[in-house]
Scaffold this active site. Structure first.
Site, PDB file in Angstrom:
ATOM      1  N   HIS A 534      -0.242 -14.939   6.506  1.00 52.58           N
ATOM      2  CA  HIS A 534       0.646 -13.923   5.931  1.00 52.58           C
ATOM      3  C   HIS A 534       1.601 -13.515   7.039  1.00 52.58           C
ATOM      4  O   HIS A 534       1.321 -12.605   7.820  1.00 52.58           O
ATOM      5  CB  HIS A 534      -0.178 -12.742   5.426  1.00 52.58           C
ATOM      6  CG  HIS A 534       0.612 -11.750   4.621  1.00 52.58           C
ATOM      7  ND1 HIS A 534       0.758 -11.847   3.261  1.00 52.58           N
ATOM      8  CD2 HIS A 534       1.308 -10.648   4.981  1.00 52.58           C
ATOM      9  CE1 HIS A 534       1.500 -10.843   2.812  1.00 52.58           C
ATOM     10  NE2 HIS A 534       1.847 -10.100   3.843  1.00 52.58           N
ATOM     11  N   GLU A 593      -3.409 -12.224   7.666  1.00 57.03           N
ATOM     12  CA  GLU A 593      -2.146 -11.773   8.261  1.00 57.03           C
ATOM     13  C   GLU A 593      -2.235 -11.916   9.782  1.00 57.03           C
ATOM     14  O   GLU A 593      -3.314 -11.919  10.366  1.00 57.03           O
ATOM     15  CB  GLU A 593      -1.848 -10.305   7.891  1.00 57.03           C
ATOM     16  CG  GLU A 593      -0.493  -9.827   8.400  1.00 57.03           C
ATOM     17  CD  GLU A 593       0.051  -8.579   7.679  1.00 57.03           C
ATOM     18  OE1 GLU A 593      -0.635  -8.057   6.782  1.00 57.03           O
ATOM     19  OE2 GLU A 593       1.163  -8.157   8.026  1.00 57.03           O
TER      20      GLU A 593
HETATM   21  O1  9MR Z   1       3.243  -7.894   3.605  1.00 53.54           O
HETATM   22  C1  9MR Z   1       2.517  -6.660   3.654  1.00 53.54           C
HETATM   23  C2  9MR Z   1       1.564  -6.680   4.812  1.00 53.54           C
HETATM   24  O2  9MR Z   1       2.256  -6.762   6.029  1.00 53.54           O
HETATM   25  C3  9MR Z   1       0.643  -5.475   4.781  1.00 53.54           C
HETATM   26  O3  9MR Z   1      -0.379  -5.611   5.736  1.00 53.54           O
HETATM   27  C4  9MR Z   1       0.025  -5.321   3.404  1.00 53.54           C
HETATM   28  C5  9MR Z   1      -0.807  -4.065   3.306  1.00 53.54           C
HETATM   29  O4  9MR Z   1      -0.058  -2.940   3.550  1.00 53.54           O
HETATM   30  O5  9MR Z   1       1.020  -5.292   2.402  1.00 53.54           O
HETATM   31  C6  9MR Z   1       1.804  -6.450   2.353  1.00 53.54           C
HETATM   32  O6  9MR Z   1       2.758  -6.336   1.361  1.00 53.54           O
HETATM   33  C7  9MR Z   1       2.291  -6.476   0.049  1.00 53.54           C
HETATM   34  C8  9MR Z   1       2.316  -5.134  -0.635  1.00 53.54           C
HETATM   35  O7  9MR Z   1       1.381  -4.259  -0.078  1.00 53.54           O
HETATM   36  C9  9MR Z   1       2.064  -5.267  -2.101  1.00 53.54           C
HETATM   37  N1  9MR Z   1       2.948  -6.245  -2.699  1.00 53.54           N
HETATM   38  C10 9MR Z   1       2.886  -7.562  -2.093  1.00 53.54           C
HETATM   39  C11 9MR Z   1       3.186  -7.484  -0.633  1.00 53.54           C
HETATM   40  C12 9MR Z   1       2.995  -8.857   0.008  1.00 53.54           C
HETATM   41  O8  9MR Z   1       3.940  -9.738  -0.321  1.00 53.54           O
HETATM   42  O1  9MR Z   2      -4.619  -3.373  10.778  1.00 54.48           O
HETATM   43  C1  9MR Z   2      -4.518  -2.380   9.783  1.00 54.48           C
HETATM   44  C2  9MR Z   2      -5.876  -2.165   9.170  1.00 54.48           C
HETATM   45  O2  9MR Z   2      -6.756  -1.632  10.126  1.00 54.48           O
HETATM   46  C3  9MR Z   2      -5.766  -1.261   7.976  1.00 54.48           C
HETATM   47  O3  9MR Z   2      -7.037  -1.203   7.344  1.00 54.48           O
HETATM   48  C4  9MR Z   2      -4.709  -1.773   7.029  1.00 54.48           C
HETATM   49  C5  9MR Z   2      -4.516  -0.903   5.810  1.00 54.48           C
HETATM   50  O4  9MR Z   2      -3.997   0.317   6.170  1.00 54.48           O
HETATM   51  O5  9MR Z   2      -3.470  -1.885   7.686  1.00 54.48           O
HETATM   52  C6  9MR Z   2      -3.493  -2.786   8.740  1.00 54.48           C
HETATM   53  O6  9MR Z   2      -2.257  -2.799   9.353  1.00 54.48           O
HETATM   54  C7  9MR Z   2      -1.175  -3.411   8.690  1.00 54.48           C
HETATM   55  C8  9MR Z   2      -0.038  -2.416   8.668  1.00 54.48           C
HETATM   56  O7  9MR Z   2      -0.375  -1.334   7.843  1.00 54.48           O
HETATM   57  C9  9MR Z   2       1.273  -3.029   8.227  1.00 54.48           C
HETATM   58  N1  9MR Z   2       1.578  -4.203   9.004  1.00 54.48           N
HETATM   59  C10 9MR Z   2       0.533  -5.192   8.930  1.00 54.48           C
HETATM   60  C11 9MR Z   2      -0.752  -4.640   9.478  1.00 54.48           C
HETATM   61  C12 9MR Z   2      -1.824  -5.719   9.526  1.00 54.48           C
HETATM   62  O8  9MR Z   2      -2.258  -6.122   8.283  1.00 54.48           O
END
Ligand code: 9MR
Ligand code: 9MR
Length: 703
Positions: A534, A593
């Protein structure tokens, strides 16, 4: 592979050119090694590797423990030469062991310890008829990984175009210049009302998304600073294959500065508070950076962001103040740290609560990107106080937080973006000469605290068949392992107990393939690694291979963290079995991710290990070698080129082979020089053939 000829350049060297026929006209292209950065990639293996032999797919260091796991309970186990298939060592398997996790049998397996075998080369393990992924045994198998895991930060730069000269096929246009970002309603002040235009240039994208978040930058930047401090001479000379700026002493330092300068831009000079993040209102689609043109917001100041910036800036001030090039910058950092500290003392409980903000009707633009919403700040205060104390030697930073008693309160917590207190304790532990005033004499007690942590993390490894030290199986689990690997390394440094150091190697083994998923979790490394992380640039570009050097988040038993019910979409996905709950699909952001706070501890672990082993710079890994037929082959290299000489013979040609024996480059007669493109990393064979047909081969490691 087409036809290759040697062409002499203006400087007298000969480079290898590839002739291709394109629409009837012959054109000459520069040869680029089309190899992944991993030494041993699946495509270069002759036989299909078995899923049932699990091991570090990158490599093992000479003189260090070497351990694999096989799910086969009966067959004979051998170590074989990867290119010839010849057996080189018989392995005596350990007893059949069941590994239970959360009350269920995860795997039944046997341990394969081949520490006794200690000859450099490229090998596989053979159990019955099954072959493992190929891996190297060499002086420094971590060097390539170290460089790539740091270069990943460069690949994730915001406000930056990746030039083809160093990004190769992952070159891309500049995105998110962030020369004009706008104050969000939640961040509005008198001095900077809503929609005030600000600059927030540079920094790294946080992860697979294009947000820049100060909280997560805090721990990530600290970890890279600490890596540099832990092995300065090594990183002062280690090239990262990025455009080097001569004014900066080290490529690693230059990378850190890219983010530090951005972090400083997140501070409001009017009051010292630091904004939480710069993001669009919503996550973009899977597009390249240049295509994500939505308005970017400067979002709300917070206690965590401010203290995290203060801690990192105070650390940078200490680390760089004696560097003539960076002295002024160090002064700026210290001033920023102190004004941040003062803001946080006046605003000790400013939580970033995104959901609550979005209910505020006055704040029309709702922000839906990453929250990093930490609600308890004692650890941030302790961390910032520790760094400020060490840098300034002003005791009031220590006494304000009561560090003298807290610093060895047991147990220290494991590291993570919302758990940063231990970063402060590690800084104190690493600077015993600076423990003065109220902290004088606490050194031995810090040692016993890290020792206690090391014991817990290390001893978890004796309780499972994979010999995996303690980690966890939630979002970003690979960072949990890697961070625990750092703690093991620090425990070793503090106590000189080598079992801690060896356990940190087991943690690397876990990340690189000795785990119940069988994945080497670093893109571009190992025989089986993530292909669909991701990561927006990896998903949106036209290149099949993901951008290399990135650590995937890793198994996450809370599969419901993912957007859709991935279990329905991917039947058979062991979503609830923590250690196996990993899915190499782009949609699984909760297990696949990439993120800076996961790559940083990987870089740290690989980096301190690599620095502790003999360096393998271009040229030093190369020896002269006498072939069976008596011909001697002398190799010489300089950056970008390898040339050969066979004393007493006239060379007809020179070839570079992959470790599977497949030719990847060939020079013509009279031109026994091959250009190595620096992105062609790894272990190769160089074969020289004389005009009389005599051949000699030698190994070359391109770091
Ligand atoms: O791409 C986003 C990722 O970086 C985050 O960790 C994740 C959780 O916050 O969310 C991803 O985005 C998704 C979003 O939350 C919901 N719609 C689909 C997105 C991914 O394409
Ligand atoms: O790494 C973060 C994780 O500990 C949390 O549970 C999660 C949901 O809040 O978010 C992760 O961080 C994401 C951030 O919110 C958006 N960029 C991508 C990060 C990695 O997934």
């Amino acid at each position: 592979m087409g036809l290759y000829t040697g062409l002499t350049q203006g400087d007298g060297t000969t480079v290898l050119k590839r002739q291709t026929s394109k629409r009837g006209t012959m054109s000459v292209q520069r040869l680029f090694f089309g190899l992944s950065v991993g030494v041993v990639s699946a495509t270069t293996c002759m036989a299909q590797a078995s899923e049932r032999i699990r091991l570090n797919q990158v490599g093992f260091a000479l003189g260090k423990p070497k351990f694999a796991v096989s799910l086969d309970s009966n067959s004979t186990a051998l170590l074989v030469d990867a290119s010839t298939g010849d057996s080189v060592h018989a392995i005596v398997p350990g007893p059949v062991t069941k590994w239970n996790y959360a009350g269920r049998v995860m795997d039944t397996c046997r341990g394969l310890d081949f520490t006794a075998f200690d000859k450099p080369g490229v090998y596989r393990i053979k159990v019955g008829n099954e072959l493992s992924h190929a891996f190297q045994i060499s002086a420094n198998p971590m060097q390539d990984l170290t460089r790539a895991s740091i270069k990943a930060f460069w690949y994730n730069r915001s406000s930056y175009a990746l030039p083809e000269s160093h990004a190769g096929k992952w070159a891309r246009e500049l995105g998110h210049p962030d020369t004009a970002v706008f104050v969000h309603a939640a961040a509005a002040t008198e001095a900077r009302p809503e929609n005030t235009k600000l600059r927030s240039v540079g920094g790294w994208y946080d992860a697979g998304d294009y947000g820049k978040y100060v909280v997560n930058s805090g721990i990530s930047t600290w970890t890279l600073l600490h890596l540099y401090e832990s092995a300065r001479p090594y990183f002062d000379t280690l090239p990262l294959d990025v455009p080097t700026r001569p004014a900066v002493r080290s490529d690693l330092v230059d990378e850190i500065l890219w983010n530090l300068r951005w972090m400083l831009s997140m501070q409001d000079p009017n009051d010292g508070g630091v904004y939480n993040k710069v993001t669009t209102a919503n996550f973009s689609g899977f597009v390249m950076p240049v295509k994500d043109k939505a308005k970017r917001w400067m979002v709300q100041k917070g206690t965590a962001a401010t203290l995290d910036m203060a801690a990192v800036a105070a650390y940078a001030a200490r680390l760089f103040r004696n560097d003539p090039e960076l002295k002024t910058f160090a002064d700026t950092c210290l001033a920023a740290a102190i004004s941040g500290w003062n803001w946080a003392r006046a605003n000790p409980d400013s939580v970033y609560d995104q959901n609550a903000n979005n209910l505020n009707e006055d704040w029309v633009t709702k922000i839906n990107t990453g929250g990093y919403g930490d609600g308890s700040f004692a650890d941030e205060f302790n961390w910032a106080a520790s760094e400020l104390f060490l840098t300034t030697q002003i005791d009031s930073f220590a006494t304000a937080q009561g560090l003298a008693t807290k610093a060895f309160a047991s147990p220290w917590s494991e590291l993570g973006w919302p758990n940063v207190g231990t970063l402060g304790w590690l800084s104190l532990l690493s600077n015993k000469d600076l423990l003065t005033g109220s902290l004088a004499g606490i050194g031995p007690r810090l040692d016993s605290s890290i020792n206690a942590m090391g014991v817990v993390i290390r001893d978890a490894g004796t309780k499972n068949a994979y010999r995996i030290p303690k980690g966890g199986y939630y979002w970003g689990s690979n960072a949990v392992f890697a961070n625990n690997g750092i703690l093991l390394w620090k425990a070793w440094q503090a106590t000189k107990d080598t079992t801690f150091r060896d356990a940190s190697l087991e943690t690397l083994d876990y990340l690189l393939g000795r785990n119940p998923t069988g994945y080497c979790f670093v893109t571009g490394f190992g025989g089986k690694s993530p292909l669909h992380p991701h990561h927006r640039p990896s998903g949106a570009d036209t290149v099949k291979a993901p951008v290399p050097g990135f650590l995937a988040g890793g198994p996450n038993g809370n599969y419901k963290n993912d957007d859709k019910d991935i279990a329905d979409l991917y039947p058979g996905y062991p979503n609830t079995l923590g250690p196996k709950a990993y899915l190499d699909v782009q949609t699984s952001y909760a297990s696949n991710e990439v993120a800076i706070n996961w790559n940083a501890p990987l870089a740290y672990l690989a980096g301190v290990w690599s620095a502790s082993l003999p360096p393998m710079a271009v040229g030093t890994g190369i020896t002269s070698r006498t072939a069976k037929n008596g011909a001697r082959l002398d190799l010489a290299t300089r950056k970008g080129f390898v040339s050969a000489n066979m004393p007493g013979h006239t060379l007809a040609r020179l070839e570079i082979l992959g470790i599977d024996g497949r030719t990847v480059a060939r020079s013509s007669a009279v031109a026994p020089t091959i250009e190595l493109r620096t992105s062609g990393h790894g272990l190769f064979l160089v074969r020289a053939v004389s005009t009389t047909g005599i051949a000699a081969t030698s190994r070359i490691l391109i770091p």
